[in-house]
Design a protein around this motif. Structure first.
Motif, short mmCIF file in Angstrom:
data_model
loop_
_atom_site.label_atom_id
_atom_site.label_comp_id
_atom_site.label_asym_id
_atom_site.label_seq_id
_atom_site.Cartn_x
_atom_site.Cartn_y
_atom_site.Cartn_z
N THR A 185 0.84 -1.20 0.00
CA THR A 185 0.00 0.00 0.00
C THR A 185 0.88 1.25 0.00
OG1 THR A 185 -0.11 -0.10 2.41
CG2 THR A 185 -1.90 -1.17 1.19
N THR A 186 0.28 2.37 -0.29
CA THR A 186 1.04 3.61 -0.44
C THR A 186 1.66 4.07 0.87
OG1 THR A 186 -1.02 4.83 -0.15
CG2 THR A 186 -0.31 4.38 -2.41
N ASP A 187 1.06 3.69 2.02
CA ASP A 187 1.57 4.17 3.30
C ASP A 187 2.71 3.31 3.85
OD1 ASP A 187 -0.19 2.07 3.56
OD2 ASP A 187 -0.76 2.63 5.61
N VAL A 188 3.10 2.29 3.11
CA VAL A 188 4.17 1.39 3.54
C VAL A 188 5.41 1.66 2.71
CG1 VAL A 188 4.88 -1.02 3.84
CG2 VAL A 188 2.49 -0.37 4.20
N ASP A 189 6.54 1.83 3.37
CA ASP A 189 7.76 2.10 2.60
C ASP A 189 8.30 0.79 2.02
OD1 ASP A 189 10.33 1.20 4.45
OD2 ASP A 189 8.56 1.78 5.62
N ASP A 190 9.10 0.91 0.97
CA ASP A 190 9.58 -0.24 0.21
C ASP A 190 10.42 -1.19 1.07
OD1 ASP A 190 8.38 0.48 -2.16
OD2 ASP A 190 10.05 1.77 -2.76
N ILE A 191 11.28 -0.65 1.91
CA ILE A 191 12.20 -1.48 2.68
C ILE A 191 11.43 -2.34 3.68
CG2 ILE A 191 14.06 -1.44 4.39
CD1 ILE A 191 15.23 0.94 2.95
N THR A 192 10.45 -1.74 4.38
CA THR A 192 9.65 -2.50 5.35
C THR A 192 8.88 -3.62 4.65
OG1 THR A 192 9.40 -0.53 6.72
CG2 THR A 192 7.86 -2.33 7.10
N PHE A 193 8.31 -3.30 3.49
CA PHE A 193 7.55 -4.33 2.76
C PHE A 193 8.47 -5.45 2.30
CE2 PHE A 193 5.38 -5.91 -1.13
CZ PHE A 193 4.22 -6.35 -0.52
N CYS A 194 9.68 -5.11 1.87
CA CYS A 194 10.64 -6.15 1.46
C CYS A 194 11.01 -7.05 2.63
CB CYS A 194 11.91 -5.50 0.90
SG CYS A 194 11.73 -4.78 -0.74
N MET A 195 11.18 -6.45 3.81
CA MET A 195 11.52 -7.25 4.98
C MET A 195 10.37 -8.17 5.37
SD MET A 195 13.53 -4.30 7.17
CE MET A 195 13.95 -5.33 8.56
N LEU A 196 9.14 -7.69 5.20
CA LEU A 196 7.96 -8.52 5.46
C LEU A 196 7.94 -9.73 4.52
CD1 LEU A 196 5.20 -9.00 6.83
CD2 LEU A 196 4.19 -7.49 5.11
N LEU A 197 8.17 -9.48 3.24
CA LEU A 197 8.20 -10.57 2.26
C LEU A 197 9.32 -11.57 2.56
CD1 LEU A 197 7.56 -8.65 -1.11
CD2 LEU A 197 5.92 -9.98 0.25
N GLN A 198 10.48 -11.03 2.96
CA GLN A 198 11.60 -11.90 3.26
C GLN A 198 11.28 -12.85 4.42
OE1 GLN A 198 14.85 -8.63 3.06
NE2 GLN A 198 15.95 -10.57 3.10
N LYS A 252 19.72 1.29 -1.35
CA LYS A 252 19.30 0.40 -0.26
C LYS A 252 18.02 -0.35 -0.64
CE LYS A 252 18.72 0.45 4.77
NZ LYS A 252 18.64 1.30 5.98
N VAL A 253 17.10 0.36 -1.27
CA VAL A 253 15.85 -0.28 -1.71
C VAL A 253 16.15 -1.39 -2.71
CG1 VAL A 253 13.72 0.08 -3.02
CG2 VAL A 253 14.39 1.71 -1.23
N ARG A 254 17.02 -1.08 -3.68
CA ARG A 254 17.37 -2.10 -4.69
C ARG A 254 18.02 -3.32 -4.03
NH1 ARG A 254 18.78 2.47 -7.99
NH2 ARG A 254 20.96 2.32 -7.33
N SER A 255 18.82 -3.07 -2.98
CA SER A 255 19.46 -4.18 -2.28
C SER A 255 18.43 -5.07 -1.59
CB SER A 255 20.46 -3.63 -1.27
OG SER A 255 21.03 -4.67 -0.52
N TYR A 256 17.45 -4.44 -0.92
CA TYR A 256 16.41 -5.22 -0.25
C TYR A 256 15.53 -5.95 -1.26
CZ TYR A 256 17.22 -3.75 4.57
OH TYR A 256 17.76 -3.58 5.83
N GLN A 257 15.25 -5.31 -2.39
CA GLN A 257 14.45 -5.99 -3.42
C GLN A 257 15.20 -7.19 -3.99
OE1 GLN A 257 13.78 -2.66 -6.03
NE2 GLN A 257 11.81 -2.11 -5.09
N ALA A 258 16.51 -7.05 -4.15
CA ALA A 258 17.31 -8.18 -4.62
C ALA A 258 17.28 -9.32 -3.61
CB ALA A 258 18.75 -7.74 -4.88
N ASN A 259 17.27 -8.97 -2.31
CA ASN A 259 17.19 -10.01 -1.28
C ASN A 259 15.86 -10.76 -1.35
OD1 ASN A 259 19.72 -9.44 -0.26
ND2 ASN A 259 18.97 -8.03 1.30
N VAL A 260 14.78 -10.04 -1.66
CA VAL A 260 13.47 -10.68 -1.83
C VAL A 260 13.52 -11.66 -3.00
CG1 VAL A 260 11.05 -10.30 -2.44
CG2 VAL A 260 12.16 -8.80 -0.78
N ARG A 261 14.10 -11.22 -4.10
CA ARG A 261 14.18 -12.10 -5.28
C ARG A 261 15.02 -13.34 -4.97
NH1 ARG A 261 15.01 -7.01 -7.74
NH2 ARG A 261 17.21 -7.43 -8.22
N GLN A 262 16.11 -13.13 -4.26
CA GLN A 262 16.96 -14.27 -3.89
C GLN A 262 16.21 -15.21 -2.93
OE1 GLN A 262 20.57 -12.53 -2.31
NE2 GLN A 262 20.79 -11.24 -4.13
#
Length: 1104
Positions: A164-177, A341-351
């Motif tokens: 959602t728009t109120d969630v920042d990218d890094i927090t969402f990536c950590m949730l997915l991880q 930093k966002v790209r790094s967390y997104q790469a961690n999600v993909r991995q």
């Protein structure tokens, strides 16, 4: 912080050091600030300092955290859950009594991880705690099925949710991880098997979605569930926002105008021939890669440019992506840091998604997994349609080399074991139909896989990822059915991989050799691979450095390797042709010292003071050389002696692994000669390796390191391989060896048969079973006796493998007894010790009660020994009991529930028993039991080959007296008639191919009985023909008219011989009926005459 600074906890310290009994009551739950700080302290101690938690403190702190979650304000919950996550990490089995509070119907973790939870940080902490609970501990009980299901559904709902728009990218990536780690823990630790299609489809859908999370230039919307389908399901692509894509595109173009040094790439740099965001699609003809014409470039960077590889522009999803630094973007330094930093967390999600997909692959049955083939493997795009996204999209576009490597590792696991699925692929013929067959679809996917992997190969800059690409190619090559595909695929792979043999990284070189080994071992021999092996040595290897030394240097290193050793070599006055490139390469890597260091990674593989190439490289070269000899021996035989010297050199080295693979190469060379000299070999005699050359070869081996390896090696595996190599000697060559060398071979094997190591003992027992069949040895009574005693010793070993090998050798030994009896006559029988014969009989009887692998050869040996016995043995009281026991063992095995191979051998053995005229076949009680067992098998056994062998055994006795009474004779007759009527009744479709052979054998057995019948047998035979004559008549006519075929025993019967058998039965029965002077109620001869007349008329009509 002060507390941690003062105490400075060490790794492994127990938590009781920091939480004594008195300390527990100092932080009441109503002082929430202190509760928060204590939870932070617990989290730091356990997570950062890895302090150990004893069970007493664990129980107290878990109760404390659960109570705190229920009583404290919501602002403390994140810290409490972080402490809880640290506490349950690797302690799941100790938390069983708290699971209802955490994961029950109203469990705390379920409440906080609910999708409706507005605080994403709180939700992430709850999911992380749940994921840590799912971690397994070896040897400890795992979560109950109900809790596993709850956790799985929670993780799945998290992965299915959108940001959602109120969630920042890094927090969402950590949730997915956290959710991905939880699913992976369930699949790995809990051995969770995904069985339901909906469950599998939903998981695969979210994993595919997460695989592409944040991938630059690509945004897809995956369906909520994937379903098994032969074609790729629709992946909706969301357009990339204009404000984000335009700066990147403009800067990419600006950078292209600047100068760049050749071969200069960043750690995650990618080379590309066009803009990553270009979504244009051209025709299929413009998208083909002409990779076969690419020439290698010299070490250390042999990669051709992508622009040299691509003929035309590639589909958007298969374009390599180039990552640019933040300094080239329009962001400020702060913004660039955040974006990085966002790209790094997104790469961690993909991995994480790819790692979870890898675990999923191992948790799904292959037949179910390949229903989703099209969702993860690229397909050839149709004209005017974009290519579906797949694992290869990540391997080609992802800017992170680690993510690309993960995608390739997952693809490699996906391809592993796919041979049966891919075997349906076929595009050798042009299909011009209104629809595309599934076989063509799979063939198209295989071709696209080759194209994309080769594109990734030339575009990759990371050595670790490059190694994964080559390994993935090797897995693809090992499973693809190239004999059903249009040639050319292997040629492209072959030409592309050649430059990487001299890559700067030793791991890339090793994997490249593995790929070459896969090419020469797949469906060998393939015509396409034969042509590749015949290419000139210099083809495609310009500037390949030390990996391919000059021809003179190679010939100097291996003196025999520079010339063809076959007498059918080059004509006089002509230079011999250059050796096979791959053979030359492998020998060079094995025996020549390296000229310089190729990589820093070589230091991880010390190699004999850095004289030779790194050990893994030499081992892989030896394995490739052995595969080359095995699959393409006619090509390698020209350098037979040179390859023998290579094997000798390897066996002389100190490294046991090099010695081992040298022995395996020696075995393959010996086996190649054996296959070539077999009587049914397709190789013409003049094209075989001459026996004289084979003698020279083995003389060199026996004068070299082979005997020493067999005698003194402390490594059992090496001794085993050397023993197998010694058993691969050609019998004709063995007879021409010098006497002392023959004695050496025999002495070594007899000695090794007493080894304490079961591997060595099994190999020696098998080798003795090979040697006992040598014509020059089998007539030596002393050798036969020594070998028999050695085999009997191994037959009583405690190792099942040793006993199985010894039983096989015992079968060969008893085969030799029969051969000698037929060729040498009574002289051999008299020389063989009666005591030894009795030991053979008793040992084989005992072995027939062992497991099936031992039993199958034990019953074969029993039949041979009982066939070999003479009247003096049968009359000997010492033999009487042993003979009776052995016969009962055979009869019991025929009617047992053992494997079909065992029962087949038992029927064969009884047939051998029936051949011995010294045994009282018509009078003994065991004969009735034997005929009854065979009659039962011939009627009802599920396996037709066993039925054929039992019918053959029933037709072996040559005199009517052997069949016993009239009642017994007619029971055998009736059983054969019933079996003939049931010759097409089977539940297994695969048995139908043996039905014709079964009918032929049954008809032959029936005619054999009629030729031996007495007058007292005719009434019952006539009654049987009255009832079943019309039913079996077509089968008899088919037997007389069907073309001659080879029976199970290998005997070839023609039509004239069958007619003579029928005519002989008619004459025999007519003579008996004349003696009866019309007293016979049914004239059997008339039935047979009618059959013969019908057959004759049909033959004449067919000829006319």
């Amino acid at each position: 912080r002060c507390f941690l600074h003062i105490f400075k906890p060490e790794v492994g310290t127990t938590l009781s050091t920091f939480f004594p009994e008195a300390f527990r009551g100092l932080v009441p739950l109503d002082q929430e600030h202190l509760v928060s700080k204590v939870c932070q302290l617990i989290h730091h101690l356990l997570n950062r300092y890895q302090v150990m938690v004893d069970e007493q403190n664990l129980n107290f702190l878990l109760s404390y955290c659960i109570s705190a979650l229920r009583q404290c304000s919501s602002w403390t919950h994140v810290e409490i859950l972080q402490a809880l996550a640290a506490l349950v990490y690797n302690n799941g089995p100790k938390c069983q009594k708290y699971l209802p509070d955490l994961l029950g119907t109203a469990g705390l973790l379920l409440q906080f991880s609910d999708p409706a939870q507005p605080d994403v940080e709180l939700r992430r902490a709850a999911v992380r705690s749940m994921a840590n609970l799912c971690l397994s501990v070896p040897g400890q009980p795992y979560l109950d099925e109900s809790y596993r299901s709850v956790c799985f559904q929670t993780f799945l709902s998290v992965l299915q949710s959108s940001k959602t728009t109120d969630v920042d990218d890094i927090t969402f990536c950590m949730l997915l991880q956290s959710a991905l780690k939880g699913v992976q823990s369930l699949l790995n630790g809990g051995k969770m098997k995904l069985m339901q299609i909906d469950q599998i489809g939903a998981l695969l859908a979210v994993l595919k979605k997460c695989m592409f999370h944040g991938l630059p230039g690509l945004s897809i919307e995956v369906p909520t569930a994937l379903y098994p389908a032969p074609l790729p399901q629709y992946d909706k692509r969301s357009p990339v926002k204009q404000e984000q894509s335009e700066p990147a595109t403009s800067n990419r173009r600006k950078k292209c105008k600047g100068k760049q040094k050749k071969g200069e790439f960043g750690e995650e740099g990618r080379e590309d021939s066009r803009d990553a965001g270009d979504e244009s699609v051209l025709g299929a003809d413009m998208q083909k890669l002409h990779l076969g014409d690419v020439q290698g470039s010299p070490c250390p960077d042999p990669r051709p440019r992508v622009s040299d590889v691509c003929a035309g522009r590639d589909p958007p999803s298969c374009q390599p992506c180039k990552r640019f630094s933040s300094s080239e973007s329009e962001y400020s330094d702060t913004e660039g840091g955040i974006q990085g930093k966002v790209r790094s967390y997104q790469a961690n999600v993909r991995q994480g998604a790819l790692a979870c997909f890898l675990s999923t692959i191992k948790s799904i049955e292959k037949r179910v997994l390949y229903g989703y083939w099209s969702a993860f493997v690229p397909d050839a795009p149709g004209i005017g349609s974009p290519q579906s996204v797949s694992l290869m999209t990540i391997a080609l576009k992802d800017p992170s080399p680690k993510t690309r490597a993960c995608a390739l590792q997952a693809l490699s696991a996906f391809l592993e074991g796919s041979k049966q699925f891919l075997s349906v692929a076929e595009d050798a013929n042009d299909h011009k139909r209104a629809f595309t067959p599934f076989s063509v679809t799979i063939a198209s996917s295989i071709r696209e896989l080759h194209r994309c992997l080769l594109l990734a190969l030339v575009a990759e800059s990371s050595s670790q990822t490059l190694t994964q690409i080559v390994k993935c190619l090797a897995n693809l090559v090992s499973n693809a059915p190239y004999s059903r595909l249009k040639p050319g695929l292997l040629t492209r792979v072959w030409n592309q991989i050649k430059p990487y043999i001299s890559h700067k990284d030793v791991n890339v070189r090793v994997s490249s050799l593995t790929l070459l080994g896969a090419i020469i071992s797949v469906q060998a021999p393939l015509p396409e691979v034969q042509l590749l092996l015949q290419q000139p040595s210099s083809s495609g290897l310009s500037g390949s450095g030390s990996a391919t030394p000059g021809r003179e240097q190679w010939r100097k290193a291996v003196p025999w390797a520079g010339e063809r050793e076959s007498p059918q070599g080059s004509p006089a006055g002509c230079a011999p042709p250059e050796p096979c490139w791959l053979l030359r390469l492998c020998v060079s890597l094995i025996v020549l010292p390296r000229e310089d260091s190729c990589s820093d990674s070589d230091t991880a593989f010390p190699a004999l003071g850095s004289v030779y190439e790194p050990c893994p490289l030499r081992l892989e070269a030896l394995q490739v050389l052995a595969l080359l000899v095995k699959g393409y021996f006619p090509m390698a035989q020209s350098y037979f002696l040179g390859l023998g010297e290579v094997a000798c050199r390897c066996m002389e080295e100190m490294d046991p692994s090099i010695q081992l693979h040298g022995a395996k190469l020696l075995e393959e060379l010996g086996t190649g000669v054996l296959q070539q000299h077999k009587p049914d070999s397709p190789t013409a005699p003049e094209q075989r390796v001459p026996v004289s050359l084979v003698v020279t070869f083995w003389t060199m081996m026996l004068n070299g390191p082979l005997p020493g390896t067999l005698q003194n090696s402390p490594h059992a595996t090496l001794q085993t391989s050397a023993c197998d190599a010694l058993s691969s000697i050609l019998p004709e060559a063995f007879s021409l060896l010098q006497g002392d060398q023959q004695i050496l071979c025999v002495t070594l094997l007899l000695g090794l048969n007493h080894s304490e190591n079961p591997l060595v003992k099994a190999a020696a027992a098998r080798a003795l079973g090979v040697y006992i069949l040598f014509p020059c040895l089998r007539q030596d009574v002393m050798f036969v006796a020594d070998t028999a005693n050695a085999i009997l010793n191994s037959l009583h070993d405690k190792s099942p493998n040793v006993r199985a090998k010894a039983a096989w050798s015992l079968g060969n030994l008893t085969d030799t007894l029969i051969i000698n009896m037929e060729t040498m006559g009574q002289s051999f029988q008299e020389e063989l010790s009666d005591l030894l014969l009795l030991k053979l009989l008793r040992s084989a009887t005992e072995a027939s009660k062992d497991r099936d692998k031992v039993k199958s050869n034990a019953v074969r040996a029993l039949g041979n020994v009982l066939h070999f016995l003479q009247p003096c043995h049968v009359a000997n009281p010492r033999f009487r009991e042993a003979i009776e026991e052995s016969l009962q063992a055979l009869i019991a095995t025929v009617g047992s529930e053992a494997t079909m191979k065992v029962r087949w051998n038992a029927c064969y053995a009884l047939g051998n028993v029936f051949k011995n005229p010294a045994l009282p076949l018509g009078e003994a009680p065991w004969a009735t039991q034997a005929f009854s067992a065979l009659s039962s098998v011939v009627k009802s056994c599920k396996n037709f080959k066993v039925r054929i062998k039992s019918a053959m055994a029933l037709s072996i006795p040559s005199r009517r007296e052997c069949y016993g009474s009239t009642e017994q004779f007619c029971q055998i007759w009736s059983a054969l008639v019933v079996a003939l009527q049931r010759s097409e009744d089977t539940e297994d479709f695969l048995e139908f191919k043996y039905s014709s052979s079964l009918r032929s054998q049954l008809c032959q057995a029936l005619l054999h009985l009629l030729q031996l019948a007495r007058s007292t047998d005719l009434p019952l035979i006539g009654s049987s023909l009255r009832e079943h004559g019309q039913a079996i008549r077509p089968y008899v006519l088919q037997y007389l008219s069907s073309p001659g075929q080879e029976s199970e025993a290998g005997a070839h019967t023609d039509l004239a011989e069958r007619e003579r058998g029928l005519q002989g039965a008619i004459e025999h029965l007519s003579a008996i009926e004349r003696e009866l002077q019309g007293k016979a109620r049914v004239r059997v001869s008339l039935y047979l005459e009618d059959v013969l007349t019908h057959h004759t008329n049909a033959t004449e009509l067919a000829e006319a």
